[in-house]
Design an enzyme around this catalytic site. Structure first.
Site, PDB file in Angstrom:
ATOM      1  N   HIS A 140       0.807  -1.224   0.000  1.00 31.40           N
ATOM      2  CA  HIS A 140       0.000   0.000   0.000  1.00 31.40           C
ATOM      3  C   HIS A 140       0.842   1.277   0.000  1.00 31.40           C
ATOM      4  CE1 HIS A 140      -3.313  -2.572   0.161  1.00 31.40           C
ATOM      5  NE2 HIS A 140      -3.632  -2.540   1.429  1.00 31.40           N
ATOM      6  N   ASP A 166      -8.808  -1.806   0.965  1.00 27.40           N
ATOM      7  CA  ASP A 166      -8.221  -0.770   1.829  1.00 27.40           C
ATOM      8  C   ASP A 166      -8.299   0.610   1.205  1.00 27.40           C
ATOM      9  OD1 ASP A 166      -7.653  -2.453   3.972  1.00 27.40           O
ATOM     10  OD2 ASP A 166      -5.733  -3.059   3.118  1.00 27.40           O
TER      11      ASP A 166
END
Ligand SMILES: C[S@@+](CC[C@H](N)C(=O)[O-])C[C@H]1O[C@@H](n2cnc3c(N)ncnc32)[C@H](O)[C@@H]1O
Length: 218
Positions: A140, A166
């Site tokens: 991420h 996410d």
């Protein structure tokens, strides 16, 4: 059709980062994508893989799941999501591959799930198979999240599905790179959003236009 009780129980007992409602939404989006080749980026111990593998079995798809199995930044010692029990004592490194193997053995999904152990930068260099479904749930950081989008989403066929996990539009809720990927995908006109559940976004490819390269932050 939801996944079987035994697979849901196994997924529940598998270490990972996918709440049950998002897992169900992921499964349903995958089933709707239909037969073909599906790709998951970010396997960890196989929690999402159980849901996607069960969906693949239902519609006769093949799921490839990619991870180097050494964890992301937040899984390393001293970080919030570190799990000491996943460290290989012989190397001192986090290693989620044995857990994935166990999960897949118990799930009996070998005929529809193929794990690829590698870094997405390396896999992205040779991947060329058209995809009807892509789930992005790997690293991420901005650089790698954007890389993974460019390297793999370009192979999604028009009408195919891109799911991103996410996704937090509000920085107070979590890191921004997956959100930036979704904004980039939609703003480009190449994808449109189909649904959202928690931090999961499901998009559909609506244009064959090239994705191109270069980071994009809104
Ligand atoms: C958020 S976890 C995946 C969670 C999983 N989908 C689940 O349901 O539990 C992200 C995973 O991405 C992997 N990862 C991070 N950076 C990577 C990279 N550059 N190449 C391959 N895998 C990577 C990590 O090892 C980690 O297992």
């Amino acid at each position: 059709m939801p996944i079987s009780e035994s697979l849901a129980k196994l997924a529940d007992q598998t270490k990972g980062f996918l709440p049950a409602d998002e897992a169900g939404a992921l499964h349903d989006a995958a089933v709707l994508a239909g037969p073909g080749i599906w790709l998951e980026i970010g396997t960890y111990c196989g929690k999402s893989t159980v849901y996607l593998g069960a969906a693949a079995q239902t519609v006769d798809a093949q799921l490839i799941t990619v991870d180097h199995h050494h964890g992301s930044e937040e899984n390393q010692p001293g970080w919030e999501w570190h799990d000491e029990s996943l460290v290989d004592p012989s190397s001192g490194q986090l290693d989620t591959l044995p857990s994935l193997r166990r999960t897949l053995r118990l799930a009996e999904l070998d005929s529809v799930v193929t794990p690829v152990v590698g870094d997405t930068a390396a896999v992205g260099r040779w991947w060329s198979t058209p995809l009807v479904f892509l789930f992005l749930d790997g690293n991420h950081t901005e650089e790698i999240a954007q890389h993974d989008y460019e390297a793999f989403a370009q192979h999604i066929v028009v009408g195919g599905t891109l799911a991103v996990h996410d996704v937090f539009p509000d920085p107070a809720d979590g890191g921004q790179p997956p959100w930036h990927v979704v904004v980039r995908a939609v703003d480009s006109g190449i994808f449109e959003q189909v649904s959202a559940c928690g931090s999961l976004r499901v998009l559909r490819r609506v244009s064959a236009q090239s994705i191109g390269s270069g980071t994009h932050t809104p």
